[in-house]
Scaffold this motif. Structure first.
Motif, PDB file in Angstrom:
ATOM      1  N   GLY A   1       9.174  49.932   2.274  1.00 18.28           N
ATOM      2  CA  GLY A   1      10.545  49.407   2.521  1.00 18.28           C
ATOM      3  C   GLY A   1       9.489  47.333   3.400  1.00 18.28           C
ATOM      4  O   GLY A   1      10.029  46.508   3.068  1.00 18.28           O
ATOM      5  N   VAL A   2       8.682  47.618   4.114  1.00 17.28           N
ATOM      6  CA  VAL A   2       8.550  46.063   4.163  1.00 17.28           C
ATOM      7  C   VAL A   2       7.380  45.881   3.257  1.00 17.28           C
ATOM      8  O   VAL A   2       7.918  44.693   3.145  1.00 17.28           O
ATOM      9  CB  VAL A   2       7.068  47.065   4.927  1.00 17.28           C
ATOM     10  N   ILE A   3       6.606  46.137   2.244  1.00 12.55           N
ATOM     11  CA  ILE A   3       6.187  45.519   0.753  1.00 12.55           C
ATOM     12  C   ILE A   3       7.643  45.114   0.239  1.00 12.55           C
ATOM     13  O   ILE A   3       7.320  43.729  -0.061  1.00 12.55           O
ATOM     14  CB  ILE A   3       5.614  46.437  -0.450  1.00 12.55           C
TER      15      ILE A   3
ATOM     16  N   HIS B   1      -1.412  42.780   3.736  1.00 11.89           N
ATOM     17  CA  HIS B   1      -2.616  41.494   3.335  1.00 11.89           C
ATOM     18  C   HIS B   1      -3.940  41.684   2.757  1.00 11.89           C
ATOM     19  O   HIS B   1      -4.353  40.587   1.989  1.00 11.89           O
ATOM     20  CB  HIS B   1      -2.460  40.234   4.568  1.00 11.89           C
ATOM     21  N   GLY B   2      -4.480  42.526   3.812  1.00 11.58           N
ATOM     22  CA  GLY B   2      -6.053  42.477   3.474  1.00 11.58           C
ATOM     23  C   GLY B   2      -5.808  42.622   1.923  1.00 11.58           C
ATOM     24  O   GLY B   2      -6.674  42.784   1.218  1.00 11.58           O
ATOM     25  N   ILE B   3      -5.171  44.016   1.809  1.00  8.07           N
ATOM     26  CA  ILE B   3      -5.257  44.447   0.281  1.00  8.07           C
ATOM     27  C   ILE B   3      -5.516  43.630  -0.809  1.00  8.07           C
ATOM     28  O   ILE B   3      -5.747  43.938  -1.603  1.00  8.07           O
ATOM     29  CB  ILE B   3      -4.385  45.633   0.229  1.00  8.07           C
ATOM     30  N   GLN B   4      -4.043  42.722  -0.040  1.00  6.04           N
ATOM     31  CA  GLN B   4      -3.039  41.548  -1.859  1.00  6.04           C
ATOM     32  C   GLN B   4      -4.552  40.666  -1.626  1.00  6.04           C
ATOM     33  O   GLN B   4      -5.298  40.666  -3.348  1.00  6.04           O
ATOM     34  CB  GLN B   4      -2.142  41.326  -1.214  1.00  6.04           C
ATOM     35  N   ASP B   5      -5.147  39.783  -0.398  1.00  3.86           N
ATOM     36  CA  ASP B   5      -6.525  39.646  -0.123  1.00  3.86           C
ATOM     37  C   ASP B   5      -7.535  40.117  -1.952  1.00  3.86           C
ATOM     38  O   ASP B   5      -8.367  39.300  -2.114  1.00  3.86           O
ATOM     39  CB  ASP B   5      -6.632  38.938   0.923  1.00  3.86           C
ATOM     40  N   SER B   6      -7.983  41.815  -1.080  1.00  4.86           N
ATOM     41  CA  SER B   6      -8.825  42.054  -1.977  1.00  4.86           C
ATOM     42  C   SER B   6      -8.948  42.252  -3.188  1.00  4.86           C
ATOM     43  O   SER B   6     -10.073  41.478  -4.732  1.00  4.86           O
ATOM     44  CB  SER B   6      -9.004  43.507  -1.894  1.00  4.86           C
ATOM     45  N   VAL B   7      -7.679  43.067  -3.764  1.00  2.00           N
ATOM     46  CA  VAL B   7      -7.351  42.812  -4.847  1.00  2.00           C
ATOM     47  C   VAL B   7      -6.442  41.818  -6.090  1.00  2.00           C
ATOM     48  O   VAL B   7      -5.758  42.646  -7.059  1.00  2.00           O
ATOM     49  CB  VAL B   7      -6.438  44.838  -5.436  1.00  2.00           C
ATOM     50  N   GLY B   8      -5.325  41.279  -5.240  1.00  2.00           N
ATOM     51  CA  GLY B   8      -4.374  40.681  -5.896  1.00  2.00           C
ATOM     52  C   GLY B   8      -3.043  40.780  -5.922  1.00  2.00           C
ATOM     53  O   GLY B   8      -2.442  40.170  -6.516  1.00  2.00           O
ATOM     54  N   TYR B   9      -2.757  42.163  -4.597  1.00  2.00           N
ATOM     55  CA  TYR B   9      -1.563  42.887  -5.483  1.00  2.00           C
ATOM     56  C   TYR B   9      -1.178  43.918  -4.236  1.00  2.00           C
ATOM     57  O   TYR B   9      -3.348  44.403  -4.237  1.00  2.00           O
ATOM     58  CB  TYR B   9      -0.486  43.071  -6.452  1.00  2.00           C
ATOM     59  N   VAL B  10      -0.599  44.905  -4.438  1.00  2.00           N
ATOM     60  CA  VAL B  10      -0.421  46.230  -3.474  1.00  2.00           C
ATOM     61  C   VAL B  10       0.286  47.100  -4.111  1.00  2.00           C
ATOM     62  O   VAL B  10       1.017  47.100  -4.222  1.00  2.00           O
ATOM     63  CB  VAL B  10       0.546  45.626  -1.876  1.00  2.00           C
ATOM     64  N   PRO B  11      -1.108  47.260  -4.402  1.00  3.54           N
ATOM     65  CA  PRO B  11      -0.975  48.847  -5.843  1.00  3.54           C
ATOM     66  C   PRO B  11      -0.277  49.486  -5.528  1.00  3.54           C
ATOM     67  O   PRO B  11      -0.513  50.233  -4.309  1.00  3.54           O
ATOM     68  CB  PRO B  11      -2.339  49.289  -6.081  1.00  3.54           C
ATOM     69  N   PRO B  12       0.895  50.125  -6.070  1.00  2.63           N
ATOM     70  CA  PRO B  12       2.042  52.287  -5.813  1.00  2.63           C
ATOM     71  C   PRO B  12       1.312  52.543  -5.048  1.00  2.63           C
ATOM     72  O   PRO B  12       1.974  53.823  -4.228  1.00  2.63           O
ATOM     73  CB  PRO B  12       2.994  51.629  -6.891  1.00  2.63           C
ATOM     74  N   ASP B  13      -0.299  53.081  -5.890  1.00  2.28           N
ATOM     75  CA  ASP B  13      -1.023  54.187  -5.375  1.00  2.28           C
ATOM     76  C   ASP B  13      -1.444  54.163  -3.650  1.00  2.28           C
ATOM     77  O   ASP B  13      -2.135  55.195  -3.549  1.00  2.28           O
ATOM     78  CB  ASP B  13      -2.199  54.486  -6.230  1.00  2.28           C
ATOM     79  N   SER B  14      -1.359  52.938  -3.317  1.00  2.00           N
ATOM     80  CA  SER B  14      -1.864  52.480  -2.281  1.00  2.00           C
ATOM     81  C   SER B  14      -1.320  52.692  -0.963  1.00  2.00           C
ATOM     82  O   SER B  14      -1.562  52.760  -0.096  1.00  2.00           O
ATOM     83  CB  SER B  14      -2.936  51.290  -1.588  1.00  2.00           C
TER      84      SER B  14
END
Length: 164
Positions: free
Chosen positions: A61-63, A31-44
């Motif tokens: 799997g969770v994503i 949630h923190g990553i998506q809130d910060s950058v708008g999505y969860v980048p695959p490289d993360s």
């Protein structure tokens, strides 16, 4: 989305460092990553896996299990269509079909011009005024196909004016 940061490994590392010690840290980190950058980048994903001592497959799997998370940047306008029973009783199914046709995408997709992303939502708390959509932080009730078309035209015109 003006407070969305540019994706960088440092932004992700900051979120991970802040949250990795919490019990059940994976969801807060995502949630923190998506809130910060708008999505969860695959490289993360490898960064998260390493920090939490989990496999990349577990993180991925969770994503992919939760529809809320996205692995690609969203469009400039995220359109959420309420699919709850009250909105369905007021015509949301027909509106939903119209929205998909108008934008030429399905749920969890983004238009080719990156202007619109479409997401389902299961109650916006505006039941008496359904069918309801949310665009960004704005909840809009009593949406008809014509009202939606006018909204799309208005949002597209605003983006074109900003770019000019």
């Amino acid at each position: 989305m003006s407070d969305i940061a540019q994706w960088s490994p440092q932004v992700v590392q900051n979120v991970i460092a802040l949250l990795k010690h919490k019990p059940g840290a994976l969801l807060p980190i995502l949630h923190g990553i998506q809130d910060s950058v708008g999505y969860v980048p695959p490289d993360s994903v490898p960064m998260i896996a390493d920090a939490l001592h989990q496999t990349r497959a577990e993180i991925h799997g969770v994503i992919t299990f939760y529809h809320h998370f996205r692995m690609t940047p969203p469009g400039s306008n995220v359109v959420e269509v309420c699919r709850a029973e009250a909105c369905q009783a007021r015509g949301a199914r027909a509106l939903e079909a119209h929205v998909k046709d108008k934008l030429a995408i399905d749920y969890h997709m983004t238009t080719l011009d990156r202007e619109f992303s479409l997401e389902p939502v299961y109650c916006l708390g505006n039941c008496a005024c359904g069918p309801t959509i949310r665009v960004g932080d704005e909840i809009i009730g009593r949406v008809t196909p014509a009202k939606f078309d006018a909204l799309v035209d208005e949002l597209t015109t605003q983006v074109l004016e900003v770019r000019s």
